[in-house]
Design a protein around this motif. Structure first.
Motif, PDB file in Angstrom:
ATOM      1  N   ILE A 150      10.143 -16.842 -14.404  1.00  0.00           N
ATOM      2  CA  ILE A 150      10.865 -18.212 -14.233  1.00  0.00           C
ATOM      3  C   ILE A 150      11.826 -18.004 -15.137  1.00  0.00           C
ATOM      4  O   ILE A 150      11.612 -18.012 -16.380  1.00  0.00           O
ATOM      5  N   PRO A 151      13.177 -18.476 -14.589  1.00  0.00           N
ATOM      6  CA  PRO A 151      14.090 -18.656 -15.662  1.00  0.00           C
ATOM      7  C   PRO A 151      14.219 -19.643 -16.261  1.00  0.00           C
ATOM      8  O   PRO A 151      13.752 -20.703 -15.907  1.00  0.00           O
ATOM      9  N   ASP A 152      14.755 -19.723 -17.599  1.00  0.00           N
ATOM     10  CA  ASP A 152      14.749 -20.826 -18.206  1.00  0.00           C
ATOM     11  C   ASP A 152      13.383 -21.546 -18.723  1.00  0.00           C
ATOM     12  O   ASP A 152      13.124 -22.582 -18.633  1.00  0.00           O
ATOM     13  N   LEU A 153      12.271 -20.496 -18.984  1.00  0.00           N
ATOM     14  CA  LEU A 153      11.100 -21.073 -19.358  1.00  0.00           C
ATOM     15  C   LEU A 153      11.236 -21.857 -20.676  1.00  0.00           C
ATOM     16  O   LEU A 153      11.870 -21.711 -21.780  1.00  0.00           O
ATOM     17  N   PRO A 154      10.463 -23.133 -20.657  1.00  0.00           N
ATOM     18  CA  PRO A 154      10.534 -23.881 -21.553  1.00  0.00           C
ATOM     19  C   PRO A 154      10.010 -23.192 -22.960  1.00  0.00           C
ATOM     20  O   PRO A 154       8.944 -22.374 -22.820  1.00  0.00           O
ATOM     21  N   PRO A 155      10.296 -23.718 -24.238  1.00  0.00           N
ATOM     22  CA  PRO A 155       9.749 -22.715 -25.430  1.00  0.00           C
ATOM     23  C   PRO A 155       8.260 -23.345 -25.396  1.00  0.00           C
ATOM     24  O   PRO A 155       7.603 -22.294 -25.953  1.00  0.00           O
ATOM     25  N   PRO A 159       5.209 -17.217 -25.599  1.00  0.00           N
ATOM     26  CA  PRO A 159       3.957 -16.802 -26.327  1.00  0.00           C
ATOM     27  C   PRO A 159       4.406 -17.103 -27.727  1.00  0.00           C
ATOM     28  O   PRO A 159       5.516 -16.963 -28.418  1.00  0.00           O
ATOM     29  N   PRO A 160       3.366 -17.409 -28.658  1.00  0.00           N
ATOM     30  CA  PRO A 160       3.536 -17.613 -30.327  1.00  0.00           C
ATOM     31  C   PRO A 160       3.667 -16.348 -30.758  1.00  0.00           C
ATOM     32  O   PRO A 160       3.567 -15.098 -30.124  1.00  0.00           O
ATOM     33  N   PRO A 161       4.516 -16.179 -31.740  1.00  0.00           N
ATOM     34  CA  PRO A 161       4.817 -15.039 -32.494  1.00  0.00           C
ATOM     35  C   PRO A 161       3.553 -14.450 -32.924  1.00  0.00           C
ATOM     36  O   PRO A 161       2.711 -15.069 -33.145  1.00  0.00           O
ATOM     37  N   THR A 162       3.859 -13.035 -33.061  1.00  0.00           N
ATOM     38  CA  THR A 162       2.573 -12.259 -33.495  1.00  0.00           C
ATOM     39  C   THR A 162       1.895 -12.787 -34.771  1.00  0.00           C
ATOM     40  O   THR A 162       0.795 -12.743 -34.691  1.00  0.00           O
ATOM     41  N   GLY A 163       2.497 -13.168 -35.906  1.00  0.00           N
ATOM     42  CA  GLY A 163       1.777 -13.602 -37.120  1.00  0.00           C
ATOM     43  C   GLY A 163       1.566 -14.907 -36.888  1.00  0.00           C
ATOM     44  O   GLY A 163       0.868 -15.519 -37.961  1.00  0.00           O
TER      45      GLY A 163
END
Length: 174
Positions: A150-155, A159-163
């Motif tokens: 999906i283009p322009d997927l909302p934030p 996925p969350p950052p690895t840390g």
């Protein structure tokens, strides 16, 4: 200059008053443009049924063109196109009956992804230690591929950052 009315179906604007708007909305061009717009969203079964009831357009079969275009009362579909449409309808029916037949059973559903993510977050917030199986599951969680397309997927859906998210406490406001 006054207010202007813009018709999305016809892609034109004009001075907005009762007479002009009524004249436009009752006009043949507006009705054709509106019909053409809604015809874009018809399902394949409806299109096939309508095309089967029509006779083939002789002019279109001979020259590949018709002066009436989409408003022609005859069918512009070839037998090959009708067969392709039938196949599409059959595929859609099979998909509705058993959604796992199309080979997407290997892909994880959004519900699975959300439940695994929730388990991982519960384990992290409660402080309990994940067993080996849960830990492997937690690390292999990925976003379903159809979400990434999906283009322009909302934030909020990234996925969350690895840390994990960096948490900062702000005691002062302003």
């Amino acid at each position: 200059m006054g207010k202007r009315y813009f018709c999305d179906y016809c892609d034109r604007s004009f001075q907005d008053n009762l007479h002009n708007r009524k004249k436009h909305l009752n006009g043949v061009q507006h009705h054709r443009a509106k019909k053409a717009w809604f015809d874009n969203f018809r399902d394949a079964a409806t299109v096939l049924n309508e095309e089967r009831t029509k006779e083939p357009c002789r002019k279109f079969l001979q020259t590949g063109q018709c002066v009436f275009g989409t408003s022609c009362r005859f069918s512009h579909m070839s037998e090959r196109q009708m067969k392709m449409l039938e196949q599409k309808i059959d595929d859609e029916k099979r998909q509705k009956e058993d959604p796992d037949l199309d080979g997407s059973s290997n892909e994880r559903s959004i519900d699975e992804w959300l439940s695994r993510r929730e388990k991982k977050l519960d384990a992290l917030t409660s402080g309990r230690v994940l067993n080996v199986e849960e830990e492997e599951c937690a690390e292999t969680i990925e976003i379903p591929p159809y979400l990434l397309s999906i283009p322009d997927l909302p934030p909020s859906l990234h996925p969350p950052p690895t840390g994990g998210w960096r948490v900062t406490v702000h005691n002062e406001w302003g």
